[in-house]
Design an enzyme around this catalytic site. Structure first.
Site, PDB file in Angstrom:
ATOM      1  N   LYS A  10       0.644  -1.625  -0.261  1.00  0.00           N
ATOM      2  CA  LYS A  10       0.679   0.027   0.260  1.00  0.00           C
ATOM      3  C   LYS A  10       1.235   1.368   0.178  1.00  0.00           C
ATOM      4  O   LYS A  10       1.497   1.081   0.361  1.00  0.00           O
ATOM      5  CB  LYS A  10      -0.842   0.245   0.855  1.00  0.00           C
ATOM      6  N   VAL A  95      11.140  -5.119   2.922  1.00  0.00           N
ATOM      7  CA  VAL A  95      10.336  -5.061   4.731  1.00  0.00           C
ATOM      8  C   VAL A  95      10.769  -3.613   5.657  1.00  0.00           C
ATOM      9  O   VAL A  95      11.992  -2.987   5.108  1.00  0.00           O
ATOM     10  CB  VAL A  95      10.862  -6.116   5.760  1.00  0.00           C
ATOM     11  N   GLY A 101       4.020  -4.307   4.082  1.00  0.00           N
ATOM     12  CA  GLY A 101       4.235  -5.782   3.714  1.00  0.00           C
ATOM     13  C   GLY A 101       3.357  -6.640   4.616  1.00  0.00           C
ATOM     14  O   GLY A 101       2.475  -7.669   4.362  1.00  0.00           O
ATOM     15  N   ASP A 136      -3.170  -1.289   9.846  1.00  0.00           N
ATOM     16  CA  ASP A 136      -3.580  -1.561   8.292  1.00  0.00           C
ATOM     17  C   ASP A 136      -3.920  -2.655   7.565  1.00  0.00           C
ATOM     18  O   ASP A 136      -4.301  -2.723   6.566  1.00  0.00           O
ATOM     19  CB  ASP A 136      -1.431  -0.619   7.664  1.00  0.00           C
TER      20      ASP A 136
END
Ligand code: ATP
Length: 284
Positions: A10, A95, A101, A136
């Site tokens: 995102k 990462v 992620g 998220d």
């Protein structure tokens, strides 16, 4: 039986922090969307009642610290599932990059296990489960484009922005989201981005207006702490990206580009001094 799920990264087209809440979280306003840079998850049933995570990436935890593991454990416990699962994570998203992620892997695990174990859990309920794993995760359940408020878990879907190229560059530093929020002072922010104006720009399907409304108040902290992020932003602007912003708490910087003819030049220019650069499409 095997199930495959894609877990896209995102980006935040805008991110505003309103204030710190009594529970320690910050009240935020973010417009998030997804890009075509994705991890791939393969989930297969195991005869034994256990959760086993594997990955080609040597740099992420494979035990209960992995968000996919936590998602599998949560859904198993909540729905009393007695079979085990092997989840293989093909990591492509950098990462600790500000690209969610881990959250997207957790969301893909919830979606995939819902199918694998035929639990028929509606999206709304999956999002509530996801909120227990991270702010998220609810957004990553359905993806698309959304306004996220509260601590990021209250979602209002909106249309996708106009299609374009997204160039992402991650400098070789690790940024702690908690540290950035800890240092954030809202009284120091001169200009807050506007969720309402970004929403209007998206509804108008105007690429130029979307670029004009991009903003992330966390840049105020991260760019001062890590000048290399500022250098990356400057380079992307100089190379001709139309709108440039740091994603989340950083350190990834992304540039929106409408003309395909510009993409190779920007990508190659950045690759000259930054190892991790990706040129992908917006997921619309
Ligand atoms: P956000 O934008 O939500 O802050 P991020 O992109 O900055 O997320 P992640 O890539 O999700 O950060 O990783 C943050 C931490 O989570 C890392 O320290 C990593 O070791 C751990 N982690 C746990 N599970 C995963 C996973 N499945 N993939 C990547 N990292 C994971």
């Amino acid at each position: 039986m095997k199930i495959y799920e894609k877990a896209p990264a995102k980006i935040n087209l805008m991110l505003d922090v309103l204030h710190k809440r009594r529970d320690g979280f910050h009240e935020v306003e973010m417009i998030m969307t997804m890009v075509d840079l994705a991890d791939r998850l393969e989930m297969s049933e195991l005869p034994r009642d256990t959760i086993f995570i594997s990955s080609q990436a040597g740099y992420i935890p494979l035990d209960e610290k992995n968000l996919a593991f936590q998602a599998a454990r949560l859904i198993k416990e909540r729905y009393d599932v007695r079979t085990g699962v092997h989840i293989h994570l093909d990591k492509k998203i950098p990462v600790a990059a500000g690209l969610a992620g881990g959250s997207s892997d957790a969301a893909a695990t919830l979606r995939g296990l819902n199918r694998l174990w035929r639990l028929n859990i509606p999206d709304q309920e999956l999002q509530e489960l996801g909120a227990e794993l991270g702010s998220d995760v609810p957004f990553c359940i359905t993806g698309g484009t959304a306004l996220a408020t509260g601590r990021g878990e209250k979602l209002t879907p909106m249309p996708n922005p106009p299609q374009c190229w997204v160039i992402l560059a991650k400098p070789p530093i690790n940024v702690s989201t908690a540290d950035v929020y800890g240092r954030f002072r809202s009284d120091k922010i001169v200009r807050h981005p506007s969720a309402a104006k970004m929403e209007q720009a998206i509804r108008n399907q105007s690429f130029t207006e979307v670029c004009g409304q991009m903003g992330n108040v966390l840049e105020d902290v991260t760019l001062k702490l890590y000048p290399e992020v500022q250098h990356l932003k400057d380079a992307m602007i100089r190379l001709g990206a139309d709108g440039v912003l740091m994603s989340g708490s950083g350190p990834t910087v992304f540039g929106l580009v409408s003309k395909e003819s510009k993409v190779a030049r920007i990508y190659n220019g950045l690759r000259g001094f930054c190892k991790e650069v990706y040129a992908v499409r917006m997921l619309t």
